[in-house]
Write a protein that holds these residues in place. Structure first.
Motif, short mmCIF file in Angstrom:
data_model
loop_
_atom_site.label_atom_id
_atom_site.label_comp_id
_atom_site.label_asym_id
_atom_site.label_seq_id
_atom_site.Cartn_x
_atom_site.Cartn_y
_atom_site.Cartn_z
N LYS A 196 0.84 -1.20 0.00
CA LYS A 196 0.00 0.00 0.00
C LYS A 196 0.88 1.25 0.00
CE LYS A 196 -3.82 0.03 2.32
NZ LYS A 196 -4.82 0.05 3.42
N LYS A 197 0.48 2.20 -0.82
CA LYS A 197 1.27 3.42 -0.97
C LYS A 197 0.33 4.62 -1.11
CE LYS A 197 4.68 5.62 -4.02
NZ LYS A 197 5.48 5.46 -5.27
N PRO A 198 0.40 5.59 -0.20
CA PRO A 198 -0.42 6.80 -0.35
C PRO A 198 0.09 7.66 -1.50
CG PRO A 198 1.03 7.01 1.55
CD PRO A 198 1.20 5.61 1.03
N VAL A 199 -0.82 8.20 -2.28
CA VAL A 199 -0.47 9.01 -3.45
C VAL A 199 -1.22 10.33 -3.36
CG1 VAL A 199 -0.48 9.16 -5.96
CG2 VAL A 199 -0.13 6.94 -4.85
N GLU A 200 -0.49 11.43 -3.60
CA GLU A 200 -1.13 12.74 -3.61
C GLU A 200 -1.58 13.09 -5.03
OE1 GLU A 200 1.22 15.78 -1.90
OE2 GLU A 200 1.30 14.86 0.10
N ILE A 201 -2.82 13.50 -5.14
CA ILE A 201 -3.41 13.85 -6.44
C ILE A 201 -3.90 15.29 -6.39
CG2 ILE A 201 -5.27 13.35 -8.07
CD1 ILE A 201 -5.13 10.47 -7.28
N SER A 202 -3.51 16.05 -7.39
CA SER A 202 -3.96 17.44 -7.48
C SER A 202 -5.24 17.50 -8.32
CB SER A 202 -2.88 18.32 -8.12
OG SER A 202 -1.71 18.31 -7.33
N SER A 203 -6.19 18.29 -7.86
CA SER A 203 -7.44 18.48 -8.59
C SER A 203 -7.93 19.90 -8.34
CB SER A 203 -8.49 17.46 -8.12
OG SER A 203 -8.82 17.69 -6.76
N GLU A 204 -9.04 20.24 -8.97
CA GLU A 204 -9.61 21.58 -8.79
C GLU A 204 -10.04 21.82 -7.36
OE1 GLU A 204 -12.76 21.95 -11.55
OE2 GLU A 204 -11.46 21.95 -13.34
N ASP A 205 -10.37 20.76 -6.65
CA ASP A 205 -10.81 20.90 -5.26
C ASP A 205 -9.63 20.93 -4.29
OD1 ASP A 205 -13.41 20.82 -6.15
OD2 ASP A 205 -13.52 18.63 -6.00
N GLY A 206 -8.41 20.88 -4.83
CA GLY A 206 -7.23 20.88 -3.96
C GLY A 206 -6.57 19.52 -3.93
N ASP A 207 -5.38 19.47 -3.33
CA ASP A 207 -4.63 18.22 -3.24
C ASP A 207 -5.34 17.25 -2.28
OD1 ASP A 207 -2.82 19.34 -4.91
OD2 ASP A 207 -1.37 19.86 -3.33
N ARG A 208 -5.32 16.00 -2.63
CA ARG A 208 -5.88 14.98 -1.75
C ARG A 208 -5.06 13.71 -1.87
NH1 ARG A 208 -9.61 11.53 -4.48
NH2 ARG A 208 -9.78 12.04 -6.71
N LYS A 209 -5.12 12.90 -0.82
CA LYS A 209 -4.36 11.66 -0.79
C LYS A 209 -5.29 10.48 -1.06
CE LYS A 209 -0.49 12.93 2.21
NZ LYS A 209 0.25 12.60 3.46
N VAL A 210 -4.84 9.60 -1.91
CA VAL A 210 -5.55 8.35 -2.16
C VAL A 210 -4.56 7.20 -1.94
CG1 VAL A 210 -7.14 9.39 -3.81
CG2 VAL A 210 -5.00 8.39 -4.62
N VAL A 211 -5.10 6.01 -1.85
CA VAL A 211 -4.26 4.84 -1.61
C VAL A 211 -4.14 4.02 -2.89
CG1 VAL A 211 -4.07 2.66 -0.37
CG2 VAL A 211 -4.81 4.73 0.84
N ALA A 212 -2.92 3.68 -3.24
CA ALA A 212 -2.66 2.81 -4.39
C ALA A 212 -1.82 1.64 -3.92
CB ALA A 212 -1.94 3.59 -5.49
N TRP A 213 -1.78 0.60 -4.74
CA TRP A 213 -1.01 -0.59 -4.39
C TRP A 213 0.11 -0.78 -5.41
CZ3 TRP A 213 -1.85 -3.44 0.02
CH2 TRP A 213 -3.06 -3.23 0.68
N ASP A 214 1.36 -0.76 -4.92
CA ASP A 214 2.49 -1.14 -5.77
C ASP A 214 2.58 -2.66 -5.82
OD1 ASP A 214 3.21 1.39 -6.39
OD2 ASP A 214 4.86 1.54 -4.95
N VAL A 215 2.94 -3.18 -6.97
CA VAL A 215 2.97 -4.63 -7.15
C VAL A 215 4.39 -5.08 -7.47
CG1 VAL A 215 2.09 -6.57 -8.50
CG2 VAL A 215 0.59 -4.63 -7.99
#
Length: 221
Positions: A196-215
């Motif tokens: 599991k790896k948290p990823v920061e994503i930029s959008s119009e609503d501001g930066d937010r963190k989502v969770v992705a899985w490295d394989v």
């Protein structure tokens, strides 16, 4: 007085989350234990290291054995013997593939994962989650995992969310992954490893963190 499972779960959660309140007999006992116990007098860093040495056993593999009713004969009389079943666990090497381990090659673990937690309230507070956090966890089959975790809810919320490393036969359904909550690494039967790896994503609503899985992949012993 016999407590039902829900009441037992509430008591365990209360013991884990809270310390004794001021002016209560529980606080007096807590402080008395800290003064009289050689273990509890040690600095927290040393106690934690001792806990790790005792409770980090490698891999806890949960299994299920069916109840059996076998017909016997004694003095010419037939009767049925009941052989107890239920959930039990094996202690395996951390790098051992639990689904390819030879059956019967490992003895069952002694009853209970630790004798530290029931000793006193402070030891329960400090150690109850460590067997879940320190060890890899696996289940005999998807059916056993589903029954143990979701249907019978054998793991209280703090305990299941303390599990960091899980070995699973297939990619977990979203409901199961969410139910565990704290997973950081999932290793599949094939050796495929998901981290599991948290990823920061930029959008119009501001930066937010989502969770992705490295394989990646790994080799079983």
């Amino acid at each position: 007085m016999q407590l039902n499972r829900e009441r037992q779960r509430k008591i365990r959660n209360m013991l884990h989350r809270s310390c004794p309140k001021e002016g209560t007999p529980e606080l007096e006992l807590w402080e008395r234990n800290q003064q009289s116990s050689p273990l509890l007098r040690l600095p927290p860093e040393l106690r934690n290291r001792i806990y790790e040495l005792v409770l980090d056993v490698g891999q806890i593999n949960v299994r299920f054995k069916k109840w059996e009713h076998r017909q016997r004969t004694r003095n010419g009389q037939r009767y049925y013997e009941t052989i107890e079943g239920g959930f039990w666990c094996l202690i395996l090497d951390r790098e051992q593939n639990p689904w390819r381990a030879p059956k019967g090659a490992y003895p069952p673990a002694a009853r209970g994962m630790t004798l530290l937690s029931p000793v006193c309230r402070q030891l329960y507070h400090e150690t109850v989650l460590l067997p879940f956090r320190l060890n890899a966890w696996s289940f005999e089959s998807l059916h056993v995992m589903d029954r143990y975790v979701l249907k019978e809810k054998r793991l209280p919320k703090p305990h299941r969310r303390a599990i960091r490393l899980l070995y699973a036969q297939t990619v977990l359904p979203a409901a199961m992954e969410k139910y565990f909550g704290g997973l950081e690494v999932v290793v599949l039967d094939t050796g495929l490893t998901m981290v599991k790896k948290p990823v920061e994503i930029s959008s119009e609503d501001g930066d937010r963190k989502v969770v992705a899985w490295d394989v990646c992949s790994r080799e079983w012993k």
